[in-house]
Structure formats: C-alpha cells, structure tokens
Enzyme design. Sequence first.
Site, PDB file in Angstrom:
ATOM      1  N   HIS A   1       0.812  -1.216   0.000  1.00 46.02           N
ATOM      2  CA  HIS A   1       0.000   0.000   0.000  1.00 46.02           C
ATOM      3  C   HIS A   1       0.849   1.270   0.000  1.00 46.02           C
ATOM      4  O   HIS A   1       0.409   2.310   0.471  1.00 46.02           O
ATOM      5  CB  HIS A   1      -0.968   0.003   1.188  1.00 46.02           C
TER       6      HIS A   1
ATOM      7  N   HIS B   1      -0.086 -15.246   7.937  1.00 50.00           N
ATOM      8  CA  HIS B   1       0.556 -14.106   7.278  1.00 50.00           C
ATOM      9  C   HIS B   1       1.967 -13.926   7.821  1.00 50.00           C
ATOM     10  O   HIS B   1       2.396 -14.639   8.736  1.00 50.00           O
ATOM     11  CB  HIS B   1      -0.257 -12.824   7.517  1.00 50.00           C
TER      12      HIS B   1
ATOM     13  N   ASP C   1      -8.173 -12.174  -2.738  1.00 47.36           N
ATOM     14  CA  ASP C   1      -8.561 -13.250  -3.649  1.00 47.36           C
ATOM     15  C   ASP C   1      -9.019 -14.471  -2.861  1.00 47.36           C
ATOM     16  O   ASP C   1      -8.338 -14.884  -1.908  1.00 47.36           O
ATOM     17  CB  ASP C   1      -7.368 -13.657  -4.515  1.00 47.36           C
TER      18      ASP C   1
END
Length: 425
Positions: free
Chosen positions: A17, A106, A363
């Site tokens: 980002h 993650h 996704d």
Amino acid sequence: MSTFGEYFKVTTYGESHCRSVGCIVDGVPPGMELTEADIQPQMTRRRPGQSALTTPRNEQDLVEIQSGTEFGVTLGTPIAMVVRNKDQRPKDYGNSTMDLYPRPSHADWTYLEKYGVKASSGGGRSSARETIGRVAASAIAEKYLTLSHGIEIVAFVTSVGGVHMFPPSATHPSPSTNPEFLSLIESVTREKVDEFVPVRCPDQKASDRMAEEIAAFRDRDDSIGGTVTCVIRNVPSGLGEPCFDKMEAMLAHAMLSIPASKGFEIGSGFGGCEVPGSIHNDPFVLAPEVPPLETGATRNGLSRPKLATKTNNSGGIQGGITNGAPIYFRVGFKPPATIGQAQQTAMYDGDESGKLEAKGRHDPCVVPRAVPIVEAMAALVVIDALMAQQSRQVSRSLLPPLKATTPAVKAMVDGEEQGVKCVLK
C-alpha cells in the site's frame, strides 16, 4: 534480499500500500527495441479486479519506463520501471483490531521478529503486490528470449482444491505419462489459456468446475489453493550450472519465492516416484532436424543436440542441465491467508481470548493470477542461465582450437565448432 539473478539482475521494491512498486533491471542487452507496450500485456494479465473470482482492488497497473532506453531502444544501462498504486487503502488495515493481532498464516509476526518493525497495512513486502516488479522485468527477458532463441513460456491452472485437470490414476500417477497432457504442453499458448479467464485452465469442463469451486469458497468467506503448470519450449541444451545452481534448483528457488507458493515438482514429479525405472527412464533417439525460425533468428544460441529423448519424464533437464526437450513443472499455492471468517488467534501481547475478523480486499484463490507470475520467474531463470552459458562459450571461442587426438577430443572439437558458429552467428 530483494535481488534475483547474476547476469540478468532484477531488484524489486515497494510494499502493498505504498505510493508505487517497481524494479531496476541490470544486464539487459543493448540494441533491443523496447517500450511500455512490450511490458504492459503481462502486467494486465496479473492485475487485480479481473473478475468476481479475484480481489476487487481496482488497479490498472500501468508501467512506466524511467531509464535505460532512448528512442525505444535499450542502451545496456539499468532499466528502472515504476507502477503507481492508485487504489491503495491502508485504512482497510489500520484499525484497532487488526493492529492488535498477527494475522493467521501471514508474515506479520515473522517480519516483526526479523526487523522489529513491520508494514502496518497489507502484507508489506510479503504481499503479492511485490510481484509487479518481477513481471515487468520478465517481459524484457521474454522479449530477448523470443527474438534470440524462439523460447516460449506458457503457464496454466491445473487444479483448484480437489478439482484436477489431469487427475492422478493408477495408469498415470504422473501427468508425464498421460498422452493428453504431453500433447497439451507441446501446443498450448497464452492466447488459448486466456480464453478461459478468469480461471486460466485450458479445458472447458475442468475450468467450469474450478470456477464453481472458487465461488463456493468465496461465498463462505473462505479460500482455496491450487496448482499452476508451466512449460518452457525451445530451450537450448546445455543450460544450468552444476552442482548447486542446477536448472531445476534455480527454477525451484524462483517458484518458491513467489508469495503463497508451497511446493514445486518438475517432470514426472512426485507421481514419477511410483513407477519403476524401466518405465521412468528417457531413452535417447536421433534428434529430428529442427527448421529455422520464421523470424530468421537462430533457434538455439548453442549447438543443437544430435540426440533427443524418446520420452520426457525428466522434464527437459538431466543432471541439472537442459537437454533440449520442453521443460515442464508444477507449482503448488496455498489458500489465501486472509478470509472473511472470524478466527480465534492470539494477540501480540499473548492474549488468546479474542477473535480476528479480517478486513480488506482479497482473492479467494490466487492461482488464476499466479499464472503470469510463474511465467515471469521462469523467464528470469532461463535468461540468467542462457547468459551464463553464452559467456562461457564466447570465452572458449577465443582460445586456440583443440587438436583431435582421440575420439573424445574429436567430439569436443566438433561440438566446439558448432557452438562457436551459432554463438557468433
């Protein structure tokens, strides 16, 4: 680190980002025509927001060449490319709940352990957004590989969850013995694969079942993994650097560096471990004559082998060195870690009493968008191996010719003469 390759060197930068992502590519041969139009098609193939089966993040991923070319021609100097993030939303992650929890599966926790600090939004450098630089760099590599050797790289989805394009069976525990699979890897093209967007499985029935599988997990706020198969055709023989930089080892390194990748197999793969050597071995036969490319370029920067293999369970590589047959391999991808379901997981302070409900746009299955990324990393491996071999051959060509004193030396002399002619052509 963030650099891949020795001769064709690619350094990527950027977080998921931040304002932009991109790369610097060093080692690009001078004198090759190159503009953004050569790079954009692959960028578009990997970009998000392509269908209801991918993340709704809307990025056009328009690439800009910043250096290394003039009047549309490469200068031989480093090429810098940038893609600006336009739909960045760090606020999707910057809330009190997400800041308190390391997200399950993650890299939040491991990055914090390694650096003592981490990106507060998205996955930072572990995000698939980082692969933009890889894909941009590989488009340059692919153009050179196509022009100089006619090399073709095509990847496609072969499974989603338990839905397989080529289900393993007692008769064919590995696709390497399946005539339908072998025919496909000889003829499949990117254009054909893209007829089956959004899944990118070039078989209508299998593609429809895979789409249904992805949609079912998406509708349950869940995710699912799958596999991507890749074939590289017209690869010269003799590429690969034993012992530690074998061609398959470098391909494995490249593929397992892709975010969410979990496994790699080449040629007959794990299924080939279930057949006897009498079936698995690749007998040698006389190689058919190879016609010149329509473009007029040499198909092989090295000498074309006089022998070929009757079968290709080896996947185009033997002893870590390419044998001239098509290289094919499969990469496994895990289910995307971010899902909409609330998950019980410990907070950074060790408190296990809370639940994390992730936000953001993700996704439900990464394999359709992984296709161009797999192709990209394959191209970067091949061009680096090719340049290493070209360097060796040109260096060899500057030495006095050998005297054919024995049959073994005579074979070396004959091969050397063929190689020098091709290299210097």
